[in-house]
Design an enzyme around this catalytic site. Structure first.
Site, PDB file in Angstrom:
ATOM      1  N   TYR A 149      12.225  -2.112  -3.795  1.00 28.29           N
ATOM      2  CA  TYR A 149      11.310  -2.893  -2.965  1.00 28.29           C
ATOM      3  C   TYR A 149       9.888  -2.421  -3.227  1.00 28.29           C
ATOM      4  CZ  TYR A 149       9.113  -4.794   1.287  1.00 28.29           C
ATOM      5  OH  TYR A 149       8.296  -5.458   2.181  1.00 28.29           O
ATOM      6  N   ASP A 189       6.215   3.195  -8.365  1.00 30.00           N
ATOM      7  CA  ASP A 189       5.928   2.936  -6.960  1.00 30.00           C
ATOM      8  C   ASP A 189       6.389   4.139  -6.148  1.00 30.00           C
ATOM      9  OD1 ASP A 189       5.869   2.201  -4.326  1.00 30.00           O
ATOM     10  OD2 ASP A 189       6.785   0.227  -4.617  1.00 30.00           O
ATOM     11  N   LYS A 196       2.522   5.068   2.832  1.00 30.70           N
ATOM     12  CA  LYS A 196       3.276   5.865   3.808  1.00 30.70           C
ATOM     13  C   LYS A 196       2.640   7.245   4.076  1.00 30.70           C
ATOM     14  CE  LYS A 196       7.127   2.835   3.639  1.00 30.70           C
ATOM     15  NZ  LYS A 196       7.897   2.120   2.648  1.00 30.70           N
TER      16      LYS A 196
HETATM   17  C1  PLP Z   1       7.434   0.659   2.190  1.00 27.69           C
HETATM   18  C2  PLP Z   1       7.358   0.378   0.747  1.00 27.69           C
HETATM   19  C3  PLP Z   1       6.472  -0.573   0.224  1.00 27.69           C
HETATM   20  C4  PLP Z   1       5.682  -1.490   1.108  1.00 27.69           C
HETATM   21  O1  PLP Z   1       4.743  -0.811   1.872  1.00 27.69           O
HETATM   22  P1  PLP Z   1       4.150  -1.516   3.194  1.00 27.69           P
HETATM   23  O2  PLP Z   1       3.107  -0.561   3.654  1.00 27.69           O
HETATM   24  O3  PLP Z   1       5.308  -1.680   4.125  1.00 27.69           O
HETATM   25  O4  PLP Z   1       3.603  -2.829   2.765  1.00 27.69           O
HETATM   26  C5  PLP Z   1       6.358  -0.683  -1.146  1.00 27.69           C
HETATM   27  N1  PLP Z   1       7.083   0.086  -1.961  1.00 27.69           N
HETATM   28  C6  PLP Z   1       7.948   0.996  -1.501  1.00 27.69           C
HETATM   29  C7  PLP Z   1       8.716   1.839  -2.473  1.00 27.69           C
HETATM   30  C8  PLP Z   1       8.135   1.170  -0.146  1.00 27.69           C
HETATM   31  O5  PLP Z   1       9.035   2.058   0.305  1.00 27.69           O
END
Ligand code: PLP
Length: 432
Positions: free
Chosen positions: A142, A237, A270
């Site tokens: 994601y 990511d 995060k």
């Molecule tokens: C949470 C998450 C996102 C999205 O971040 P948001 O701040 O919720 O938009 C993207 N990539 C990864 C790997 C994530 O865990």
């Protein structure tokens, strides 16, 4: 009287599904979501006054636990100086410098407000910098909810993805190729077919959005080599893994295993905001200088680099650099997953577990899965039983089997022991 039920009913009148982000609604596990009233350290309290040991930590940001006094002081000070200016500040430079120091593959960084925005912008930058349009992502990873990423695999390698959300036109996802995680042969084949058109490969290095699946070393090595050979950018990511699995993120772990390993672009979120809306993406200077106002790739944000969010992020990033911070966090997290595995085994239940730093996962499967299809072999009814068994006993896990778990520095040995004791009881119920 159950205040959670009351609030959930009321919320559904004014907010779609009663929540502002879908997984909070407990749809996957059933039941009523706990409405949180306050948090401190490793604990959450819901609207009924029930206390939980928190293993979500706001889905990752709260690595120091809730309400760390130094973070709160920094936020309070910043708020008094002004909530937002829409003009540059010295604190943005300080945070940028701190990030670049901790993640040496990045030479420049841009601050944004969410992980979604950061991934979306990194992909636009990769397309702009390479002049190519196709992107590769992996099933089960994601990267936020940008249109081009809400896509599942097509029927074969020759076919591109299908949108997984209404409102995303097929044309928008037709350049997104969705491949199987941990399948280097398939990635190689995709590059053989489309290599000259691929702008980037984006991946989670440890896929926390399918609970906990590590990219294998051969897979990561193949991704790096194929991108380098074909002139595509490798985007790692680290929104979930950054500053959490290690101070330098998951990429620092892969750099130990693969000589010279570094991504082209890194996406962060995060932990970087410590609980405030803040995310970032960055990479080499010559790529980052393609961004507006210097270059032709447009990207902007009214609240980007917000002074209160940057104060919160900066305080958090400084505190997690304390000696042995990640080693201690990793040890505590290992204690938890080992205890869970043992408790399950004693009840005759198969549980496979893994963890890195303050991130963990477990599966009601005999072996750790390697890709999305294997993750989905988990028995969701049994997971839900476990989830509710723990919730009832004051342990708050992510309400879906494909989500990771998060331990903070505020979790004590007693919290871990209490969690394992609760799990023993929950497993006993499941075995009965
Ligand atoms: C949470 C998450 C996102 C999205 O971040 P948001 O701040 O919720 O938009 C993207 N990539 C990864 C790997 C994530 O865990």
């Amino acid at each position: 009287m159950d205040r959670n039920q009351e609030l959930f009913a009321r919320a559904q009148q004014s907010i779609p599904g009663g929540v502002n982000s879908p997984v909070r609604a407990f749809k996957a596990v059933g039941g009523t979501p706990a409405f949180i009233e306050k948090a401190q350290g490793a604990y959450l309290w819901d609207a009924n006054g029930q206390r939980y040991i928190d293993y979500i930590g706001s889905w990752g940001p709260m690595i120091l636990g809730h309400g760390h006094p130094e973070v709160l002081a920094a936020v309070e000070r910043a708020a008094r100086e002004g909530l937002s200016f829409g003009a540059p500040t010295e604190r943005e430079i300080e945070l940028a410098e701190e990030i670049l120091k901790l993640v040496p593959s990045m030479e420049m960084v841009r601050l944004v407000n969410s992980g979604t925005e950061a991934s979306m912008s990194a992909i636009r930058l990769a397309r702009g910098a390479t002049g190519r349009k196709k992107i590769v992502k992996f099933e089960g990873c994601y990267h936020g909810h940008a249109d081009a990423l809400l896509v599942k695999a097509g029927s074969g390698l020759a076919t591109f993805g299908h949108a997984t959300s209404a409102g995303v036109p097929e044309e928008v996802v037709q350049d997104t190729l969705v491949l199987e995680y941990n399948n280097p042969a398939q990635l190689e084949e995709a590059f053989a077919r489309h290599g000259s058109e691929i702008a980037c490969v984006i991946m989670e290095p440890i896929a926390g959005n399918m609970n906990f699946v590590r990219a294998s070393i051969p897979f990561m090595r193949a991704a790096r080599q194929l991108c380098s050979q074909s002139g595509a950018l490798l985007i790692i990511d680290e929104v979930m893994t950054g500053f959490r699995v290690a101070l330098g993120g998951a990429q620092s772990l892969y750099a130990q295993a693969i000589a010279g390993f570094a991504p082209d672009l890194t996406v962060l979120g995060k932990v970087i905001g410590g609980g405030m809306p803040l995310a970032a993406f960055g990479g080499p200077r010559h790529v980052m200088e393609q961004l507006a106002p210097q270059g032709p790739v447009y990207q902007a944000g009214t609240l980007s680099g917000n002074p209160v969010a940057t104060a919160c992020g900066l305080a958090t990033l400084r505190l997690i650099q304390a000696p042995e911070f990640h080693a201690r966090l990793a040890e505590r997290t290992r204690q938890l997953v080992e205890g869970l595995r043992q408790a399950a085994a004693d009840a005759g239940i198969t549980l496979s577990v893994d963890s890195e730093g303050g991130l963990f996962g477990f599966f009601l499967l005999p072996e750790l899965p390697q890709n999305y299809a294997e993750v989905m072999r988990s028995d969701s009814a049994r997971f839900n039983q476990l989830f509710h068994g723990l919730l009832r006993r004051g342990v708050y896990l992510a309400p879906a089997l494909y989500e990771a778990g998060f331990v903070s520095a505020a979790h004590t040995e007693q919290d871990i022991a209490a969690t394992i004791a609760a799990a023993r009881d929950a497993f006993a119920d499941m075995a009965a």
